[in-house]
Design a protein around this motif. Structure first.
Motif, PDB file in Angstrom:
ATOM      1  N   VAL A  44      -1.979  -5.193  -1.416  1.00 17.19           N
ATOM      2  CA  VAL A  44      -2.187  -6.018  -2.519  1.00 17.19           C
ATOM      3  C   VAL A  44      -0.966  -6.728  -2.713  1.00 17.19           C
ATOM      4  O   VAL A  44       0.377  -6.354  -2.527  1.00 17.19           O
ATOM      5  N   LEU A  45      -1.148  -8.136  -2.559  1.00 20.14           N
ATOM      6  CA  LEU A  45       0.086  -9.096  -2.652  1.00 20.14           C
ATOM      7  C   LEU A  45      -0.093  -9.825  -3.921  1.00 20.14           C
ATOM      8  O   LEU A  45      -1.162  -9.975  -4.561  1.00 20.14           O
ATOM      9  N   ASN A  46       1.151  -9.957  -4.578  1.00 17.61           N
ATOM     10  CA  ASN A  46       1.119 -10.900  -5.902  1.00 17.61           C
ATOM     11  C   ASN A  46       1.913 -11.880  -5.683  1.00 17.61           C
ATOM     12  O   ASN A  46       3.110 -12.081  -5.212  1.00 17.61           O
ATOM     13  N   PHE A  47       1.421 -13.244  -5.923  1.00 20.30           N
ATOM     14  CA  PHE A  47       2.138 -14.510  -5.954  1.00 20.30           C
ATOM     15  C   PHE A  47       2.618 -15.068  -7.162  1.00 20.30           C
ATOM     16  O   PHE A  47       1.772 -15.228  -8.239  1.00 20.30           O
ATOM     17  N   VAL A  48       3.916 -14.991  -7.371  1.00 18.69           N
ATOM     18  CA  VAL A  48       4.418 -15.734  -8.667  1.00 18.69           C
ATOM     19  C   VAL A  48       5.208 -16.721  -8.352  1.00 18.69           C
ATOM     20  O   VAL A  48       5.771 -16.944  -7.337  1.00 18.69           O
ATOM     21  N   GLY A  49       5.697 -17.210  -9.518  1.00 17.65           N
ATOM     22  CA  GLY A  49       6.397 -18.489  -9.706  1.00 17.65           C
ATOM     23  C   GLY A  49       6.340 -19.159 -10.867  1.00 17.65           C
ATOM     24  O   GLY A  49       5.340 -18.996 -11.587  1.00 17.65           O
ATOM     25  N   GLU A  50       7.207 -20.247 -11.301  1.00 16.96           N
ATOM     26  CA  GLU A  50       7.217 -21.146 -12.324  1.00 16.96           C
ATOM     27  C   GLU A  50       6.570 -22.464 -12.067  1.00 16.96           C
ATOM     28  O   GLU A  50       6.814 -23.024 -11.024  1.00 16.96           O
ATOM     29  N   ARG A  51       5.677 -22.858 -13.102  1.00 18.04           N
ATOM     30  CA  ARG A  51       5.184 -24.082 -12.641  1.00 18.04           C
ATOM     31  C   ARG A  51       5.881 -25.298 -12.671  1.00 18.04           C
ATOM     32  O   ARG A  51       5.738 -26.237 -11.878  1.00 18.04           O
ATOM     33  N   ASP A  52       7.133 -25.188 -13.090  1.00 23.57           N
ATOM     34  CA  ASP A  52       7.857 -26.335 -13.141  1.00 23.57           C
ATOM     35  C   ASP A  52       8.973 -26.282 -12.097  1.00 23.57           C
ATOM     36  O   ASP A  52      10.006 -26.929 -11.979  1.00 23.57           O
ATOM     37  N   ARG A  53       8.992 -25.258 -11.187  1.00 22.41           N
ATOM     38  CA  ARG A  53       9.805 -25.020  -9.955  1.00 22.41           C
ATOM     39  C   ARG A  53       9.076 -24.997  -8.861  1.00 22.41           C
ATOM     40  O   ARG A  53       7.809 -24.714  -8.949  1.00 22.41           O
ATOM     41  N   ASP A  54       9.565 -25.352  -7.621  1.00 21.91           N
ATOM     42  CA  ASP A  54       9.000 -25.077  -6.392  1.00 21.91           C
ATOM     43  C   ASP A  54       8.940 -23.938  -5.787  1.00 21.91           C
ATOM     44  O   ASP A  54       8.034 -23.461  -4.961  1.00 21.91           O
ATOM     45  N   LEU A  55       9.805 -23.010  -6.146  1.00 21.00           N
ATOM     46  CA  LEU A  55       9.874 -21.723  -5.574  1.00 21.00           C
ATOM     47  C   LEU A  55       8.691 -20.777  -5.885  1.00 21.00           C
ATOM     48  O   LEU A  55       8.310 -20.524  -7.055  1.00 21.00           O
ATOM     49  N   ARG A  56       8.288 -20.142  -4.882  1.00 22.51           N
ATOM     50  CA  ARG A  56       7.149 -19.238  -5.201  1.00 22.51           C
ATOM     51  C   ARG A  56       7.371 -17.979  -4.117  1.00 22.51           C
ATOM     52  O   ARG A  56       8.076 -17.948  -3.126  1.00 22.51           O
ATOM     53  N   ILE A  57       7.393 -16.932  -4.937  1.00 21.06           N
ATOM     54  CA  ILE A  57       7.779 -15.494  -4.387  1.00 21.06           C
ATOM     55  C   ILE A  57       6.424 -14.473  -4.186  1.00 21.06           C
ATOM     56  O   ILE A  57       5.708 -14.450  -5.036  1.00 21.06           O
ATOM     57  N   LEU A  58       6.032 -14.232  -2.935  1.00 22.18           N
ATOM     58  CA  LEU A  58       4.949 -13.396  -2.490  1.00 22.18           C
ATOM     59  C   LEU A  58       5.612 -11.984  -2.427  1.00 22.18           C
ATOM     60  O   LEU A  58       6.491 -11.853  -1.631  1.00 22.18           O
ATOM     61  N   ARG A  59       5.100 -10.909  -3.516  1.00 28.46           N
ATOM     62  CA  ARG A  59       5.552  -9.802  -3.234  1.00 28.46           C
ATOM     63  C   ARG A  59       4.464  -8.602  -2.969  1.00 28.46           C
ATOM     64  O   ARG A  59       3.226  -8.921  -3.427  1.00 28.46           O
ATOM     65  N   SER A  60       4.749  -7.555  -2.163  1.00 29.81           N
ATOM     66  CA  SER A  60       3.899  -6.621  -1.866  1.00 29.81           C
ATOM     67  C   SER A  60       3.758  -5.634  -2.825  1.00 29.81           C
ATOM     68  O   SER A  60       4.766  -4.933  -3.008  1.00 29.81           O
ATOM     69  N   VAL A  61       2.792  -5.260  -3.365  1.00 30.42           N
ATOM     70  CA  VAL A  61       2.530  -4.127  -4.481  1.00 30.42           C
ATOM     71  C   VAL A  61       2.021  -3.139  -3.894  1.00 30.42           C
ATOM     72  O   VAL A  61       2.346  -1.863  -4.120  1.00 30.42           O
ATOM     73  N   LYS A  62       1.374  -3.254  -2.888  1.00 30.65           N
ATOM     74  CA  LYS A  62       0.695  -1.805  -1.975  1.00 30.65           C
ATOM     75  C   LYS A  62       0.489  -2.348  -0.664  1.00 30.65           C
ATOM     76  O   LYS A  62      -0.028  -3.430  -0.264  1.00 30.65           O
ATOM     77  N   ASN A  63       0.767  -1.422   0.305  1.00 29.97           N
ATOM     78  CA  ASN A  63       0.794  -1.565   1.592  1.00 29.97           C
ATOM     79  C   ASN A  63       0.715  -0.489   2.542  1.00 29.97           C
ATOM     80  O   ASN A  63       1.547   0.214   2.438  1.00 29.97           O
ATOM     81  N   ARG A  64      -0.549  -0.198   2.919  1.00 26.33           N
ATOM     82  CA  ARG A  64      -0.812   0.987   4.003  1.00 26.33           C
ATOM     83  C   ARG A  64      -0.263   0.996   5.091  1.00 26.33           C
ATOM     84  O   ARG A  64      -0.001   1.978   5.760  1.00 26.33           O
ATOM     85  N   PHE A  65       0.016  -0.316   5.478  1.00 28.80           N
ATOM     86  CA  PHE A  65       0.634  -0.461   6.763  1.00 28.80           C
ATOM     87  C   PHE A  65       2.154  -1.160   7.066  1.00 28.80           C
ATOM     88  O   PHE A  65       2.453  -1.457   7.889  1.00 28.80           O
ATOM     89  N   GLY A  66       2.657  -0.950   5.756  1.00 28.17           N
ATOM     90  CA  GLY A  66       4.354  -1.230   5.844  1.00 28.17           C
ATOM     91  C   GLY A  66       4.968  -1.125   4.395  1.00 28.17           C
ATOM     92  O   GLY A  66       4.042  -0.121   3.612  1.00 28.17           O
ATOM     93  N   THR A  67       5.815  -1.542   4.325  1.00 25.73           N
ATOM     94  CA  THR A  67       6.653  -1.272   2.902  1.00 25.73           C
ATOM     95  C   THR A  67       6.306  -2.073   1.734  1.00 25.73           C
ATOM     96  O   THR A  67       5.670  -3.239   2.124  1.00 25.73           O
ATOM     97  N   THR A  68       6.448  -1.367   0.555  1.00 27.68           N
ATOM     98  CA  THR A  68       6.101  -2.420  -0.738  1.00 27.68           C
ATOM     99  C   THR A  68       7.331  -3.020  -1.299  1.00 27.68           C
ATOM    100  O   THR A  68       7.227  -3.613  -2.463  1.00 27.68           O
ATOM    101  N   GLU A  69       8.383  -3.144  -0.645  1.00 28.34           N
ATOM    102  CA  GLU A  69       9.643  -3.805  -0.983  1.00 28.34           C
ATOM    103  C   GLU A  69       9.993  -5.018  -0.514  1.00 28.34           C
ATOM    104  O   GLU A  69      11.256  -5.461  -0.857  1.00 28.34           O
ATOM    105  N   GLU A  70       9.097  -5.398   0.421  1.00 29.84           N
ATOM    106  CA  GLU A  70       9.438  -6.809   0.998  1.00 29.84           C
ATOM    107  C   GLU A  70       8.801  -7.932   0.154  1.00 29.84           C
ATOM    108  O   GLU A  70       7.840  -7.720  -0.441  1.00 29.84           O
ATOM    109  N   ILE A  71       9.651  -8.946  -0.027  1.00 32.77           N
ATOM    110  CA  ILE A  71       9.040 -10.223  -0.292  1.00 32.77           C
ATOM    111  C   ILE A  71       9.287 -11.519   0.582  1.00 32.77           C
ATOM    112  O   ILE A  71       9.906 -11.339   1.508  1.00 32.77           O
ATOM    113  N   GLY A  72       8.458 -12.396   0.408  1.00 34.65           N
ATOM    114  CA  GLY A  72       8.322 -13.666   1.193  1.00 34.65           C
ATOM    115  C   GLY A  72       8.675 -14.810   0.324  1.00 34.65           C
ATOM    116  O   GLY A  72       8.089 -14.749  -0.922  1.00 34.65           O
ATOM    117  N   ALA A  73       9.408 -15.956   0.422  1.00 34.24           N
ATOM    118  CA  ALA A  73       9.892 -16.881  -0.361  1.00 34.24           C
ATOM    119  C   ALA A  73       9.205 -18.261   0.402  1.00 34.24           C
ATOM    120  O   ALA A  73       9.382 -18.252   1.483  1.00 34.24           O
TER     121      ALA A  73
END
Length: 458
Positions: free
Chosen positions: A236-265
């Motif tokens: 389960v991945l959660n994509f978050v960010g502010e509409r008035d900003r360009d930055l987007r953060i992709l966070r792993s909420v659940k991962n059976r094949f890896g860690t859930t503490e990783e984020i992508g920018a």
């Protein structure tokens, strides 16, 4: 087409099926023992079964684990969040607010997979072929001949198309638009979402095809639909960010094949999603600036430390009750920190408005930024700042003591690389932090001692 449940008539005494309607069982001779019983479909046609009828339990010790086969998505930040790539046969759920960039990220990844791995089927339940093509032309430099678009909402038609095209990767955008003709419920209902997810999961596991499912969120930001979907999927991945900003953060909420503490920018631009390799550099404009009410903090996300700036503004309240406003920090957490500052440090904020903001739109997960928030508020209230470039991290307890945080040693090393002069940590972290000659590490027992170290000019 699934077989319907049928009724048979059995003898309640011996359990044999009644051979006739004469009222007496021809096996045991009992009278008036007829009962109706529902017969389920055969095991081979039951989509919920994961084993055959002849399967037997096996010892867990003797089960081989092996390495899962992964394919690259073509986007290194996405691969990082997934644990190193997309596992074949996995079902991945990605959620986020409308317009945040879910479809943009997925079409870029789908085109890259089509270029490198083969046929990709993109099922669009919300947009037409022309709309998807316009987005693909904008964000993809070279469209692959192996990328197919299928605007359809009927899950049976989608699975039939999969049998025809034999995709290496399947995208469902979105699960709330899918429906099955076997159910009378409307698309998007709990029953329809659960049934369609079951069929997709069976297809993924049977054919070893990874599936990306796009899901909507409700007004609270939580995943819409039944909670059981999150338990069914592998990631389960959660994509978050502010509409008035360009930055987007992709966070792993659940991962059976890896860690859930990783984020992508990512950075949202006119050419789609661009990977942000140096997230700390994006959130911190300069480590040399020392301003009142501004304190740098850090957290460790997966395999990398992330530095960010916390700003606070404390100003006298004009009328009515004092305001408490927080962006990026939980408001209840802010109220707790303010109470500790008043009780344990002795500053009165009763008649002052307090505003706290995490610069860049990042929302720190956990209490590790408590100390930086408290120091930023103190700095703004007394109009004083530290004479050195400082990074502060630690959890503030109700007693005023500081509690240790994770991966402090790695944060200290990264702070030295970024040019900071001092790191203020809970004393419990100093014992495990690696000594570094390029940076001063200060261990504080309480919030009061951390404030003294922050403003000390010696």
């Amino acid at each position: 087409m699934a077989k319907k449940v049928k009724s048979v008539y059995m003898c309640a005494e011996c359990g044999n099926e009644f051979p006739s309607w004469q009222g007496q069982c021809s096996y045991c001779g009992a009278w008036n023992s007829i009962v109706e019983q529902k017969v389920k479909p055969d095991a081979d046609s039951d989509a919920r079964r994961r084993t055959t009828s002849r399967a037997t339990p096996s010892k867990l010790k003797g089960v081989g684990t092996g390495n899962y086969t992964r394919i690259t998505s073509g986007i290194s930040e996405l691969d990082r969040v997934l644990g190193g790539g997309i596992v074949l046969g996995s079902m991945i759920l990605i959620s986020g607010e409308p317009g945040i960039g879910k479809s943009t990220l997925i079409i870029q990844s789908a085109n890259s997979i089509a270029l490198n791995n083969g046929t990709v089927l993109y099922v669009s339940g919300e947009e037409s072929e022309e709309q998807v093509k316009l987005r693909a032309d904008r964000v993809c430099e070279n469209l692959s001949d192996n990328l197919f678009i299928f605007p359809e909402n009927n899950i049976d038609s989608v699975l039939a198309a999969c049998e025809q095209t034999k995709p290496k990767f399947l995208v469902i955008d979105s699960i709330q638009t899918m429906y099955s003709e076997e159910l009378d419920n409307t698309a998007g209902s709990i029953t329809q979402i659960r049934a369609c997810s079951n069929l997709l999961m069976k297809y993924a596991k049977t054919n070893n095809v990874p599936i990306f499912i796009v899901a909507h969120v409700n007004k609270l930001g939580d995943l819409a639909g039944p909670k059981t979907i999150e338990h069914m999927v592998d990631c389960v991945l959660n994509f978050v960010g502010e509409r008035d900003r360009d930055l987007r953060i992709l966070r792993s909420v659940k991962n059976r094949f890896g860690t859930t503490e990783e984020i992508g920018a990512f950075s949202m631009g006119s050419r789609g999603m661009t990977e942000v390799r140096d997230l700390s550099g994006t959130l911190l404009e300069s480590s040399d600036i020392r301003e009142e009410g501004s304190v740098a903090s850090a957290l460790y996300e997966g395999s990398r430390p992330v530095f960010f700036e916390i700003q606070a503004l404390v100003t006298p309240a004009n009328v009515g009750f004092a305001r408490r406003s927080a962006i990026g920090i939980d408001n209840n957490r802010l109220n707790m920190i303010l109470a500790v500052l008043e009780k344990k440090v002795g500053i009165s904020l009763l008649n002052h408005d307090v505003y706290v903001n995490v610069v860049g739109g990042l929302k720190p997960d956990g209490p590790g930024a408590d100390l930086a928030v408290a120091l930023a508020i103190y700095s703004s209230f007394l109009e004083r700042t530290s004479p050195r470039r400082v990074v502060a991290l630690g959890e503030v307890g109700l007693t005023g003591n500081l509690r240790a945080v994770r991966n402090a040693d790695r944060i200290v090393s990264e702070a030295a690389r970024l040019g900071y002069e001092t790191v203020i940590l809970p004393r419990g972290n100093v014992k495990v932090s690696n000594p570094n000659a390029d940076i001063q590490v200060v261990g504080a027992e309480s919030l009061a001692s951390a404030i003294k170290a922050f403003i000390d000019r010696n």
